[in-house]
Scaffold this motif. Structure first.
Motif, PDB file in Angstrom:
ATOM      1  N   PHE A  93       3.478   5.004  -3.074  1.00 45.62           N
ATOM      2  CA  PHE A  93       3.852   3.684  -2.561  1.00 45.62           C
ATOM      3  C   PHE A  93       2.972   2.550  -3.083  1.00 45.62           C
ATOM      4  CE2 PHE A  93       5.514   6.109   1.348  1.00 45.62           C
ATOM      5  CZ  PHE A  93       6.747   6.261   0.742  1.00 45.62           C
ATOM      6  N   VAL A  94       1.752   2.870  -3.463  1.00 48.47           N
ATOM      7  CA  VAL A  94       0.817   1.792  -3.804  1.00 48.47           C
ATOM      8  C   VAL A  94       0.382   1.818  -5.265  1.00 48.47           C
ATOM      9  CG1 VAL A  94      -1.361   0.683  -3.143  1.00 48.47           C
ATOM     10  CG2 VAL A  94      -0.023   1.884  -1.416  1.00 48.47           C
ATOM     11  N   GLU A  97       3.436   2.759  -9.813  1.00 51.70           N
ATOM     12  CA  GLU A  97       4.064   1.807 -10.733  1.00 51.70           C
ATOM     13  C   GLU A  97       3.084   0.796 -11.311  1.00 51.70           C
ATOM     14  OE1 GLU A  97       7.908   0.274 -10.451  1.00 51.70           O
ATOM     15  OE2 GLU A  97       8.545   1.691  -8.922  1.00 51.70           O
ATOM     16  N   ARG A 101       2.142   0.229 -15.182  1.00 51.35           N
ATOM     17  CA  ARG A 101       2.438  -1.070 -15.771  1.00 51.35           C
ATOM     18  C   ARG A 101       1.221  -1.658 -16.489  1.00 51.35           C
ATOM     19  NH1 ARG A 101       6.653  -4.173 -14.766  1.00 51.35           N
ATOM     20  NH2 ARG A 101       7.358  -2.735 -13.181  1.00 51.35           N
ATOM     21  N   ARG A 414       7.351   6.592 -11.017  1.00 52.73           N
ATOM     22  CA  ARG A 414       7.712   6.713  -9.602  1.00 52.73           C
ATOM     23  C   ARG A 414       8.487   8.004  -9.354  1.00 52.73           C
ATOM     24  NH1 ARG A 414      11.189   2.311  -9.072  1.00 52.73           N
ATOM     25  NH2 ARG A 414      13.035   3.607  -9.132  1.00 52.73           N
ATOM     26  N   ILE A 418       7.606  11.487  -7.052  1.00 53.10           N
ATOM     27  CA  ILE A 418       8.440  12.060  -5.976  1.00 53.10           C
ATOM     28  C   ILE A 418       8.678  13.554  -6.224  1.00 53.10           C
ATOM     29  CG2 ILE A 418      10.725  11.966  -4.894  1.00 53.10           C
ATOM     30  CD1 ILE A 418      10.589   8.891  -5.559  1.00 53.10           C
ATOM     31  N   PHE A 560      -3.921  -6.192  -4.678  1.00 50.97           N
ATOM     32  CA  PHE A 560      -3.502  -6.971  -3.508  1.00 50.97           C
ATOM     33  C   PHE A 560      -4.402  -8.157  -3.144  1.00 50.97           C
ATOM     34  CE2 PHE A 560      -1.646  -2.737  -2.943  1.00 50.97           C
ATOM     35  CZ  PHE A 560      -0.308  -3.100  -2.865  1.00 50.97           C
TER      36      PHE A 560
ATOM     37  N   SER B  15       9.923  -6.041  -9.118  1.00 49.73           N
ATOM     38  CA  SER B  15       8.529  -5.666  -8.834  1.00 49.73           C
ATOM     39  C   SER B  15       8.017  -6.151  -7.470  1.00 49.73           C
ATOM     40  CB  SER B  15       7.606  -6.197  -9.939  1.00 49.73           C
ATOM     41  OG  SER B  15       7.200  -5.143 -10.734  1.00 49.73           O
ATOM     42  N   LYS B  18       9.564  -4.130  -4.705  1.00 53.59           N
ATOM     43  CA  LYS B  18       9.079  -2.739  -4.678  1.00 53.59           C
ATOM     44  C   LYS B  18       7.667  -2.661  -4.106  1.00 53.59           C
ATOM     45  CE  LYS B  18      10.081  -1.917  -9.070  1.00 53.59           C
ATOM     46  NZ  LYS B  18      10.176  -1.191 -10.339  1.00 53.59           N
ATOM     47  N   GLY B  22       6.767  -0.764  -0.749  1.00 53.10           N
ATOM     48  CA  GLY B  22       5.747   0.288  -0.837  1.00 53.10           C
ATOM     49  C   GLY B  22       4.668   0.101   0.214  1.00 53.10           C
ATOM     50  N   VAL B  23       4.227  -1.136   0.397  1.00 49.82           N
ATOM     51  CA  VAL B  23       3.170  -1.399   1.387  1.00 49.82           C
ATOM     52  C   VAL B  23       3.668  -1.108   2.798  1.00 49.82           C
ATOM     53  CG1 VAL B  23       1.769  -3.223   2.437  1.00 49.82           C
ATOM     54  CG2 VAL B  23       1.925  -3.053  -0.050  1.00 49.82           C
ATOM     55  N   TYR B  76      12.477   5.654  -0.710  1.00 50.47           N
ATOM     56  CA  TYR B  76      11.804   4.600  -1.493  1.00 50.47           C
ATOM     57  C   TYR B  76      12.412   4.521  -2.898  1.00 50.47           C
ATOM     58  CZ  TYR B  76       7.916   2.355  -4.038  1.00 50.47           C
ATOM     59  OH  TYR B  76       7.153   1.537  -4.837  1.00 50.47           O
ATOM     60  N   CYS B  80      14.394   1.333  -4.362  1.00 55.00           N
ATOM     61  CA  CYS B  80      13.837   0.674  -5.556  1.00 55.00           C
ATOM     62  C   CYS B  80      14.863   0.681  -6.689  1.00 55.00           C
ATOM     63  CB  CYS B  80      12.559   1.386  -6.018  1.00 55.00           C
ATOM     64  SG  CYS B  80      11.170   1.118  -4.935  1.00 55.00           S
TER      65      CYS B  80
END
Lengths: 635, 96
Positions: A93-94, A97, A101, A414, A418, A560, B15, B18, B22-23, B76, B80
Motif C-alpha cells: 500500500f505504501v 509503486e 517509480r 503492485r 499481491i 509523505f 498516482s 492510488k 493505499g494510505v 486495492y 487502482c
C-alpha cells in the motif's frame, strides 16, 4: 541426535544445484548490461516476480525457524508468521509503486532520486550492507547446520558449498539467474509444504504416532524425607538426588548407564518420569541419556498425552479437516519439554523434563512470549516491540526492495506484490500445521528446533524427507543470492559509482558488480564459518530491527512529507542503525545468549529495539530536516 | 548522482488516487493489526475463547489477518487498475 545421510536427498540436491548452475550459465550470455545485471533488464513478468518475491523472502528462518518454534512453543511461533506477512501490507500500500517509480537499481536510488546527495548514498549503502550481512550470516550458519546431518559433511563445508554455488549464480547472470532460482525455490517450497500439510491432516492425532515411537516411562518410587531412596523396578539403582527450587531430579543406574528422572507427586504416590539428558563429563566425554551419541539413545519426542475428539477421549482420531485438527488439539493435552541445567559433581547436566500442557495453552500466546503467566510491563513491551519491528521491517529490507526494479512497470510491481502476499500468506498458514504436526508426531530433536520440519517429512517417508531436505538447501540458496545481489549493488553501484564518483562504462559497472558479489560472497562464507553455533533467530531479528529503524522512516517521510531534506534522511539512517544495534548489543538476550553474562547485568532491559529505535528514526528525520530547510532550499 | 528508473513509462494520472487509497487501506490494516497486539497484551486469555468453526480467537484472528491482507491486496489492485484505465485511457500505451 545422529542423522544418517540420505543418498536420495543428496541426489535431489545435486540435481537442483546442477539445474540452477545450468540456468545461470544460460542467462550469463544475456547479461551484458548493468540494467540486466542489477534489475534483470526490468523484463520479468509480474507473476514470476511475485513467486520470486516469495522465494527471496521465505528464508531458512521462515521455513525451518518458524516451523521449529511452533513445534516447541505452539502459537507463539505462529506470531512470527503473522508479523512477517502483515509487513507486506506496508510494502503493497505504501512502498511498492513509488519505489519502482523513483528507483533504478538499488533502494538508495529511490531515496536519492530528488537530492543527488552523497550523504544519502553513503548512509543508505552502509545500511544496505549492515542489514544484508545481518541477514546473510544466519542463512550461512543455517546452511552449515543443515549440511552436517543431511549430507554428512562438516559445518564449514556446508557454508563453503552454499557460498560457492551462490557466488556462481550471482556472478554469472546477476538478478536474472537469481530471479529464476528464487522462482523455482519459492514454487517448490509452497507445493511441498502443501503436500506435507495434507499428510499431517490425513494422519490426524495419535497417542503413539508410530510403532518406533519411544513411549516415555514412569516408575513408582519411595521418598524418605526429601530423598528418593529406591524405585519399584529393581533393575534400577538410585545413585543421586538433585534438588533446586521446586525441581527434584534423581539419577538412576541400570547396567552401567546413568539416566536422570523427574520426581513428581507426593509421598506415598511418588512417580519418576523419564527425561532426556546430555551430560558433559569433566573428562570431555558427552553422554546422551547416559550413553555415547552413537548408541542413539537420545530419541525424538513429541506426542499428545490425551486426545479429546468430538467430546470423547480417544487414542487416535484418523484423518481430520484443518479446523477440526486445530479444535481437537485445543481440547487435548500435549507433552512439551522444559530445559534445566545444573552441575552434578564435575559433570554439567542438561535435562529436558516432560511438561504436559493443555491444548488451549498451546494454541494461544504465552508459552514463549510472556504476555500471560509471569508477565510484567517489560515482557509485554518486548512483545509489542517485536510485533512492530516485524510489521515495519519487511518493506525496508534492501534485498526485497530491489525486486521492484525487475518488472517493467509500477503496475507490475503492485501486481507482483499481491502475488507475493498470496503465496507467502498461504505458506505461513501452512507453517502452523507443519509445526503442530512435528509437535505431535514424535518429530522433535530437542537439541535443534530447526530440524522439526525435515524430521516431520521423515515421519511420512524417506522420499518426502529427501525432497524437503533438498528444498531446505534451495531455500538458503535463493535468499543468499538475493542478499548478495543487494549487497553487491550497494558496493558497486552506490559506493563506487555513486559516492566515490568513479566513471565507468556500462560493461565496467557490470564487472564491478560481479567482483563485489564475489567479495561479499567470500565475506559471507568467512562469517558463516566464524559464527557457527550462533543463535540464527537473533541475527534475523537484528536485520529486521535495523531495516525498520534505519530505512523505513526515510522511505515513508520522503513520500509523505515535503519538507524532508537529504541531511534529514542521512541522519535518520545513521540514528536508526546506531540505536537499533546499540539496544540489541546491550539487551538482556545478548548478555545472556551471546556474552554469557547474567541477563540482569544488561544496561537496557529491552530485547527488541523497534519500539524505541523506529520512532527515534522519524524524530531525527523531522528535527534535522526542519533545521536544514533553508540550506537545502538554497542549494 | 540522481537518475531515473530502470524502465520508462508515461504520465500516471492515477498516482495521487492510488497513493491516497493505499494510505487509507494501510491505516485500516494497521488498526486491525494493532487490535490483535492489544488483545494479546491486555487480555491474553481472550485469545483462547472459541469463536468460529471451533477455532479460538488467536487462530481465527491470525488467519484473518493473513487472509485480510490478501483480500485487501486484490481489492486495492482492482480499484487502482480501474482508476488507471479511467484516467490514463487516452495515453494508450501507458504502462505505469
Amino acid at each position: 541426535m545422529i542423522y544418517t545421510a540420505s543418498p536420495l536427498a543428496i541426489g535431489i540436491f545435486v540435481a537442483f544445484v546442477l539445474s540452477v548452475l545450468t540456468l545461470s550459465s544460460y542467462f550469463a550470455k544475456k547479461t551484458q548490461s548493468s540494467k540486466g545485471y542489477y534489475a534483470a533488464g526490468g523484463t520479468i513478468h509480474w507473476a514470476v516476480n511475485g513467486i520470486a518475491f516469495a522465494g527471496d523472502y521465505l528464508s531458512a528462518a521462515s521455513f525451518l525457524g518458524i516451523c521449529g518454534m511452533i513445534a516447541f512453543d505452539g502459537y507463539d511461533g505462529f506470531l512470527y508468521s503473522i508479523g512477517y506477512l502483515a509487513g507486506w501490507v506496508v510494502a503493497l500500500f505504501v512502498v511498492a509503486e513509488p519505489l519502482k517509480r523513483f528507483g533504478k537499481y538499488t533502494f538508495t536510488d529511490a531515496l536519492n532520486y530528488k537530492f543527488g546527495s552523497k550523504g544519502i548514498q553513503l548512509t543508505a549503502a552502509i545500511s544496505t550492507l549492515v542489514v544484508s550481512v545481518c541477514y546473510l550470516i544466519p542463512q550461512m550458519v543455517g546452511a552449515g547446520d543443515l549440511v552436517t546431518p543431511l549430507l554428512g559433511l562438516p559445518h564449514y563445508m556446508g557454508v563453503i558449498l552454499v557460498g560457492a554455488i551462490v557466488i556462481f549464480i550471482v556472478a554469472t547472470a546477476g538478478m536474472t539467474s537469481t530471479t529464476y532460482v528464487q522462482f523455482i525455490k519459492g514454487g517448490l517450497l509452497i507445493v511441498f509444504s502443501t503436500i506435507l500439510t495434507i499428510y499431517v491432516l490425513r494422519h490426524g492425532l495419535s497417542l503413539k504416532p508410530s510403532d518406533s515411537f519411544h513411549s516415555l516411562v514412569s516408575i513408582p518410587a519411595v521418598l524418605e524425607g526429601d530423598t528418593i531412596t529406591s524405585v519399584e523396578d529393581s533393575s534400577y539403582q538410585v545413585t543421586g538426588n538433585y534438588k533446586k527450587d521446586n525441581l527434584h531430579f534423581v539419577k538412576l543406574d541400570k547396567q552401567g548407564i546413568a539416566t536422570w528422572w523427574h520426581v513428581t507427586g507426593t509421598a506415598p504416590n511418588v512417580i519418576l518420569k523419564e527425561t532426556l539428558s546430555i551430560t558433559k563429563a569433566a573428562d570431555g566425554r558427552v553422554l546422551y541419556n547416559g550413553d555415547l551419541k552413537q548408541a542413539q539413545k537420545f530419541f525424538q519426542v513429541g506426542n499428545a498425552s490425551k486426545i479429546v475428539h468430538n467430546g470423547k477421549e480417544v487414542s487416535e482420531t484418523g484423518p481430520l479437516g484443518p479446523f477440526e485438527y486445530l479444535s481437537t488439539i485445543e481440547q487435548s493435552e500435549i507433552i512439551r519439554f522444559t530445559k534445566s541445567t545444573f552441575q552434578d559433581a564435575n559433570d554439567k547436566i542438561t535435562i529436558w523434563r516432560q511438561n504436559p500442557t493443555s491444548g488451549k495453552e498451546v494454541l494461544r500466546p504465552g508459552l514463549k512470549f510472556k504476555v500471560d503467566k509471569g508477565a510484567d510491563f517489560m515482557s509485554r513491551l518486548n512483545f509489542v516491540s517485536l510485533m512492530i519491528a516485524l510489521f515495519f521491517g519487511t518493506s525496508a529490507l534492501p534485498h526485497i526492495l530491489i525486486r521492484y526494479y525487475t518488472v517493467p512497470s509500477a503496475r507490475d510491481a503492485r501486481k507482483s506484490t499481491i502475488v507475493a502476499i498470496g503465496a507467502i500468506g498461504f505458506f505461513y498458514i501452512l507453517t502452523l500445521f507443519m509445526g503442530l504436526g512435528a509437535m505431535l508426531t514424535g518429530s522433535l530433536d530437542l537439541e535443534s528446533s530447526n530440524m522439526s520440519a525435515p524430521l516431520l517429512a521423515k515421519f511420512f517417508g524417506i522420499i518426502l524427507f529427501s525432497i524437503i531436505s533438498a528444498i531446505a538447501f534451495a531455500t538458503v540458496l535463493g535468499t543468499v543470492a538475493g542478499l548478495i545481489v543487494a549487497a553487491s549493488g550497494a558496493v558497486a553501484h552506490d559506493l563506487i559509482t555513486g559516492f566515490m564518483g568513479k566513471k565507468m562504462t556500462d560493461r565496467e559497472q557490470v564487472r564491478a558488480g560481479k567482483i563485489s558479489a564475489v567479495g561479499v560472497g567470500c565475506i559471507a562464507i568467512i562469517l558463516g564459518i566464524l559464527c557457527k553455533g550462533m543463535n540464527v533467530s537473533f541475527l534475523v531479528g537484528l536485520a529486521f530491527a535495523v531495516a525498520a529503524s534505519a530505512n523505513l522512516p526515510s522511505i515513508i517521510m520522503l513520500l509523505f512529507w515535503k519538507k524532508t531534506t537529504s541531511k534529514g534522511i542521512a541522519a535518520s539512517i545513521v540514528v536508526g542503525i546506531l540505536t537499533s544495534l546499540g539496544i540489541i548489543l546491550l539487551s538482556p538476550s545478548t548478555y545472556g545468549d551471546i556474552y554469557g553474562l547474567p541477563r540482569s547485568a544488561a544496561p537496557i532491559p529491552l530485547d527488541n529495539p523497534g519500539i524505541i529505535s523506529i520512532p527515534l528514526g522519524y524524530i531525527t528525520l523531522i528535527i534535522v530536516s526542519l533545521l536544514t530547510q533553508k540550506k537545502s532550499q538554497t542549494s | 548522482m540522481s537518475h531515473g528508473p530502470a524502465t520508462k513509462w508515461g504520465e500516471d494520472n492515477a498516482s495521487p488516487y492510488k497513493a491516497r487509497l493505499g494510505v487509507y487501506l494501510f491505516i485500516f490494516y494497521c488498526l486491525v493489526y494493532a487490535g490483535f497486539i492489544v488483545i494479546n497484551v491486555v487480555s491474553p486469555k481472550t485469545m483462547g475463547v472459541s469463536v468460529i468453526f471451533g477455532l479460538n480467537l488467536a487462530c481465527a484472528y491470525g488467519f484473518g489477518l493473513i487472509l485480510l491482507a490478501i483480500i485487501m491486496g486484490i481489492i486495492y489492485n482492482h480499484m487502482c487498475g480501474k482508476k488507471e484505465r479511467e484516467l490514463n485511457a487516452p495515453a494508450g500505451g501507458d504502462r505505469s
